[in-house]
Enzyme design. Structure first.
Site, PDB file in Angstrom:
ATOM      1  CG  HIS A   1      39.000  -2.540 -34.502  1.00  0.00           C
ATOM      2  ND1 HIS A   1      38.226  -2.931 -35.555  1.00  0.00           N
ATOM      3  CD2 HIS A   1      38.274  -2.829 -33.378  1.00  0.00           C
ATOM      4  CE1 HIS A   1      37.092  -3.454 -35.099  1.00  0.00           C
ATOM      5  NE2 HIS A   1      37.093  -3.393 -33.778  1.00  0.00           N
TER       6      HIS A   1
ATOM      7  CG  HIS B   1      36.885  -8.084 -31.724  1.00  0.00           C
ATOM      8  ND1 HIS B   1      37.823  -7.563 -32.588  1.00  0.00           N
ATOM      9  CD2 HIS B   1      35.880  -7.173 -31.661  1.00  0.00           C
ATOM     10  CE1 HIS B   1      37.386  -6.402 -33.045  1.00  0.00           C
ATOM     11  NE2 HIS B   1      36.212  -6.138 -32.503  1.00  0.00           N
TER      12      HIS B   1
ATOM     13  CG  ASP C   1      35.710  -3.733 -29.759  1.00  0.00           C
ATOM     14  OD1 ASP C   1      36.462  -3.400 -30.689  1.00  0.00           O
ATOM     15  OD2 ASP C   1      34.664  -4.384 -29.930  1.00  0.00           O
TER      16      ASP C   1
ATOM     17  CG  HIS D   1      31.962   0.539 -28.763  1.00  0.00           C
ATOM     18  ND1 HIS D   1      33.301   0.230 -28.674  1.00  0.00           N
ATOM     19  CD2 HIS D   1      31.495  -0.163 -29.819  1.00  0.00           C
ATOM     20  CE1 HIS D   1      33.622  -0.606 -29.634  1.00  0.00           C
ATOM     21  NE2 HIS D   1      32.552  -0.868 -30.349  1.00  0.00           N
TER      22      HIS D   1
HETATM   23 ZN   LIG Z   1      35.612  -4.147 -32.466  1.00  0.00          ZN
END
Ligand SMILES: [Zn+2]
Length: 294
Positions: free
Chosen positions: A79, A238, A242, A265
């Site tokens: 973030h 959101h 990311d 991720h």
């Molecule tokens: Zn996040």
């Protein structure tokens, strides 16, 4: 041109997973330094560059680490990285006295406020951009992430998600990234978790600092946060935040089109690994600054 911040700023908040109170301090850095993280609570800890090939874990957040020294790690950087990308900061030193970037409200809003509070300082060197020249894709079942050349300048992103929980369901989002669209559309969207997963995470020693103050909590069709969502599609926004934070681990802003479905991720990191493993797929170029000085 490259930019750093005008002055040192610092703040304290808890880490999402450790629950520890951690001080984060942002300091100006010289031309060409990039984004550098430094633990101040460990003796002789090497600074860790915010680069895709210094990522040591991607299961619950993106974690940077010093190879061969496991305790020198910094988790939940995404973030903050998204805020640095969105606000056009090239060179900065980030000091922290714990293993995790503080979570604040679970979005990038607080980091944007800190960066705006100290201000952005132009430096006397051209900015480097990574221009994607060939398509690069990572697939995992139905999930995928890919980068394509952008016929226009800058970075545009398109993302879709699909969760069984009825409060989330299917959502899609597209953005042509500028400092303005970042701030108005992406920066404020919070991380989220499912009520049924919280107990498991806690038993694993994770999410110790998690609360309704720093995450959206979903129970199938219900949002447990008393004020509800900040925007109806806060979840996909959101996830895009990311993506942006993870993509800044390229070391420079990208000129590319990103497409993803149910990215995470791990896939985001594998995408950069694959991009940089193929020397014909990208090129580093100098360009004039697209962010007006603030
Ligand atoms: Zn996040």
């Amino acid at each position: 041109m490259q930019h750093t911040i005008c002055n040192t700023v610092s703040e304290i908040d808890i880490g999402l997973h450790t629950g520890q109170r951690i001080r984060i301090c942002l300091q100006p850095a010289d031309i060409g330094c990039g984004v550098l993280f430094q633990r101040t609570d460990l003796s002789n800890a090497s600074p860790i560059p915010a680069l895709y090939n210094h990522v040591i874990d991607t299961k619950l957040s993106t974690v940077l680490g010093e190879k061969g020294r496991l305790e020198n790690r910094i988790s939940t950087i995404e973030h903050l990285m998204a805020a640095l990308y969105g606000c056009g900061i090239d060179n900065i030193l980030i000091l922290i006295d714990g293993p995790e970037i503080p979570i604040f409200d679970g979005s990038s809003s607080f980091f944007v406020s800190l960066l705006e509070h100290t201000g952005r300082k132009q430096q006397n060197a051209p900015r480097k951009i990574i221009k994607v020249l060939e398509p690069v894709c990572i697939k995992q079942g139905d999930f995928f992430v890919k980068l394509l050349p952008n016929p226009h300048s800058g970075l545009s992103l398109s993302l879709s998600i699909n969760f069984a929980a009825r409060a989330v369901g299917q959502q899609t989002y597209h953005i042509d990234l500028t400092s303005d669209t970042f701030k108005k559309e992406l920066s404020f969207n919070r991380t989220f978790t499912f009520l049924e997963d919280i107990e498991t995470l806690r038993q694993m020693g994770l999410a110790q600092g998690g609360s309704l103050e720093n995450a959206i909590v979903i129970d199938d069709n219900r949002i447990l946060n008393s004020h509800g969502l900040r925007t109806p599609d806060e979840f996909v926004r959101h996830k895009m935040l990311d993506v942006l934070g993870d993509l800044y681990l390229a070391g420079s802003p990208l000129e590319a089109c990103f497409y993803g479905h149910c990215s995470g991720h791990t896939l985001n990191n594998q995408l950069l690994q694959k991009l940089f493993s193929c020397s014909t797929a990208w090129q580093k170029i100098c360009t004039t600054d697209k962010h007006p000085p603030s």
